[in-house]
Every structure is written in structure tokens, then in C-alpha cells.
Design a protein around this motif. Sequence first.
Motif, PDB file in Angstrom:
ATOM      1  N   THR A 124      -1.409 -12.606   0.539  1.00  0.00           N
ATOM      2  CA  THR A 124      -2.221 -11.883   1.503  1.00  0.00           C
ATOM      3  C   THR A 124      -1.908 -10.398   1.424  1.00  0.00           C
ATOM      4  N   PRO A 125      -2.763  -9.552   1.983  1.00  0.00           N
ATOM      5  CA  PRO A 125      -2.445  -8.120   2.003  1.00  0.00           C
ATOM      6  C   PRO A 125      -1.130  -7.817   2.704  1.00  0.00           C
ATOM      7  N   ASP A 126      -0.803  -8.547   3.764  1.00  0.00           N
ATOM      8  CA  ASP A 126       0.463  -8.301   4.460  1.00  0.00           C
ATOM      9  C   ASP A 126       1.657  -8.618   3.567  1.00  0.00           C
ATOM     10  N   ILE A 127       1.590  -9.746   2.862  1.00  0.00           N
ATOM     11  CA  ILE A 127       2.688 -10.095   1.948  1.00  0.00           C
ATOM     12  C   ILE A 127       2.762  -9.076   0.817  1.00  0.00           C
ATOM     13  N   ALA A 128       1.619  -8.682   0.291  1.00  0.00           N
ATOM     14  CA  ALA A 128       1.610  -7.698  -0.784  1.00  0.00           C
ATOM     15  C   ALA A 128       2.239  -6.389  -0.338  1.00  0.00           C
ATOM     16  N   THR A 129       1.912  -5.950   0.861  1.00  0.00           N
ATOM     17  CA  THR A 129       2.493  -4.715   1.390  1.00  0.00           C
ATOM     18  C   THR A 129       4.005  -4.842   1.527  1.00  0.00           C
ATOM     19  N   ARG A 130       4.440  -5.986   2.012  1.00  0.00           N
ATOM     20  CA  ARG A 130       5.879  -6.212   2.171  1.00  0.00           C
ATOM     21  C   ARG A 130       6.587  -6.198   0.827  1.00  0.00           C
ATOM     22  N   PHE A 131       6.034  -6.903  -0.151  1.00  0.00           N
ATOM     23  CA  PHE A 131       6.662  -6.969  -1.469  1.00  0.00           C
ATOM     24  C   PHE A 131       6.688  -5.595  -2.135  1.00  0.00           C
ATOM     25  N   ALA A 132       5.578  -4.876  -2.052  1.00  0.00           N
ATOM     26  CA  ALA A 132       5.529  -3.547  -2.660  1.00  0.00           C
ATOM     27  C   ALA A 132       6.545  -2.616  -2.021  1.00  0.00           C
ATOM     28  N   GLY A 133       6.684  -2.697  -0.708  1.00  0.00           N
ATOM     29  CA  GLY A 133       7.659  -1.858  -0.031  1.00  0.00           C
ATOM     30  C   GLY A 133       9.076  -2.137  -0.493  1.00  0.00           C
ATOM     31  N   LEU A 134       9.396  -3.410  -0.704  1.00  0.00           N
ATOM     32  CA  LEU A 134      10.723  -3.759  -1.196  1.00  0.00           C
ATOM     33  C   LEU A 134      10.975  -3.142  -2.565  1.00  0.00           C
ATOM     34  N   PHE A 138      -4.664  -5.382  -5.039  1.00  0.00           N
ATOM     35  CA  PHE A 138      -4.957  -4.798  -3.722  1.00  0.00           C
ATOM     36  C   PHE A 138      -5.099  -3.282  -3.864  1.00  0.00           C
ATOM     37  N   PRO A 139      -6.162  -2.819  -4.507  1.00  0.00           N
ATOM     38  CA  PRO A 139      -6.296  -1.385  -4.773  1.00  0.00           C
ATOM     39  C   PRO A 139      -6.419  -0.530  -3.531  1.00  0.00           C
ATOM     40  N   THR A 140      -6.779  -1.137  -2.396  1.00  0.00           N
ATOM     41  CA  THR A 140      -6.881  -0.359  -1.156  1.00  0.00           C
ATOM     42  C   THR A 140      -5.620  -0.458  -0.309  1.00  0.00           C
TER      43      THR A 140
END
Length: 332
Positions: free
Chosen positions: A5-15, A71-73
Motif C-alpha cells: 500500500t502507499p502507507d507501507i511504501a512510504t514507511r519502507f522508503a523512509g527507512l 508510487f511516483p506520487t
Amino acid sequence: MNSLTPDIATRFAGLALDHVRREYPHKLDHVMDGPEDVLGPRALHPIFHGSFDWHSCVHGYWMLLTLRRLFPTLLLARQVRDLADEMLTPGKIAGELAYLDRAYTGGFERPYGWAWLLALHGEAMRHDESWGADLEPLARAFADRLHAFLPRQTYPIRTGTHYSTAFALVLALDWAEDHDPALAALIRARALDYYGADKGCLGWEPGGDEFLSPAMIEALIMKRVLPAADFRTWFAAFLPDLEKGEPSTLFTPVTVSDRSDGKIAHLDGCNLSRAWCWRSIADALEGPVRTIALTTADAHLNASLPHVAGDYMGEHWLASFALLALLAGDDG
């Protein structure tokens, strides 16, 4: 079923953004030929000096580029692009390539890091920027090493750690099918040589520091090299009691007693990589066996997905394996 999901993607990218340039603590794979070789990670590796070790840094970049593409956005997508523009440059890539010319680097990161570098290059080629073209010489250097090594590797290494032959073959085959048909043919032939006659897997795993399932990663490479019907025949002989839930070790998520211990923390990776393997082979299976594969995958993913962050011993790498599992689910 769990999905990306976008939330998981954001979390992983932040890590990953937090650790791919974190130089210390660091565990080097480095042979010193003299006092002049006593150098820090950044001096040795202009790009891949973060994330505790070279290979984890490589797959940290793979994860970031993958998430940016999917997730380009994403709010962090611009940061990923800026990071790649800064780090994946011809000059810095030349520095990584120069390291391979040092004495005693023939076994550097073999085969785990080799395969992950190819995966990174394959992902970079899916972006409009020049990152893929710039990484091409480094990817070719590791592909050439595989070309030279696989014919000499008489026996596969059947462990669940970085030396796993099957894991490296899976990632390298994904790359080679698009970029090196001769290497793809070699990988397919070697996989059949190594594993084609295997039957009655006992599932004596995991070892205390394994982040891969030796049994399931072997099944995954065989799924990749065999037609679906032939794979089902092979898999039925490999795990003849699967519908009875045997061997039980392959269906039971592993226990992780101390996530601050780097080796014990590997076991979260075992859960995540088993989830990846079970999900990936499920589309070649039929009936109750397919259901068992998907149910087992979810059980393993649920056991360790909440623990990709919290202690740096797992945080510097686990999200990459969680992403492999989640992408396998999204791909079917």
C-alpha cells in the motif's frame, strides 16, 4: 492477503533513506593486502557504504527505486530521485568498479551481493533517468563473474544465508532474461544440474542465523526454470507430504527471540523470504496445494512484517525482503 500500500511504501522508503548513507556501524567484506588498505567504508565504496554492509546498501537502493517506480506520487519519491541523481553517478560507479580490481576481491560478495547488484541494475533500467545506463559497467562486471564462476561451481551451497546458490540464481535469472540471454541459459542449466533430481525434502530448518529457507528458495528457482506442469511434478516429489503439512517446519513461522542480535534477527528475514517463495510458487500450483501455499505465505508475512523496524540489526535490510514478499502477492 497482505498487499503493498502507499502507507507501507512510504514507511519502507523512509527507512531506507535513513540508512543507505549511514556509514557507521559498518561490517566490511574487505581483504587488506597492506597497511594502505586500512580504509573506511566510504573511501572503499563511494556509493554502497551505508546500511551496515555493502549488499544491504545495494538492496536498499533497489527497494527505493522500486518504490519510486510503483508510487511516483509518493511524497518521498522526489527524495529518492534526488538521492539516485547524487549517488548513482558515473564517477562513483567507477569507484565501485575499481574496488573489484583490488587484490583478493574474486570472492567479494559472492554470490549474494552479485545478484542484488544485478537486481538493482535491472530496476534502474526501468526508469527514464540515466541510472541504468550508468550502472551497466558494474552490472556487467558481476555478470561476467557469474559466467566464469558457475561452470566451476560443482556443488550448490544449500544454506539459508548469503552463500545460498539458489537465491543468487533467482535474482540473477530475473536480470539475465532481459539483459544477458547466455547467462540466463547457463543459470537454467546449472539449476537443473544442482536441484533437478531432488526428492523428499526433510525440511531441517531453519538454522539459527538463516534468513532464507533452503528448501523454499530451491523450490523458487525450480519454479523459475521449469514449465508449470513440470514444476508441479518436481514439487510433488520434492515435498510429497505437503498436503499433510509435512515437514511442519516449512509451514510454521520461525521464532525470533532477540531482534537486537544481528544473527538472530536474520530469522525475521526467514519468515519474509518464505512468504516471498510460497507466494511466488503459488501461481504454478493447483487446488488444495495452492491454498496451502498462500495461507502459509500469509502466516509467515504476518509474523515478521511488523518487525521490519525497531532495531538497526534488522532495520537496515528487512524491508527489502518484505517488499519481495508483497510484490509476489501483488503479482499473483
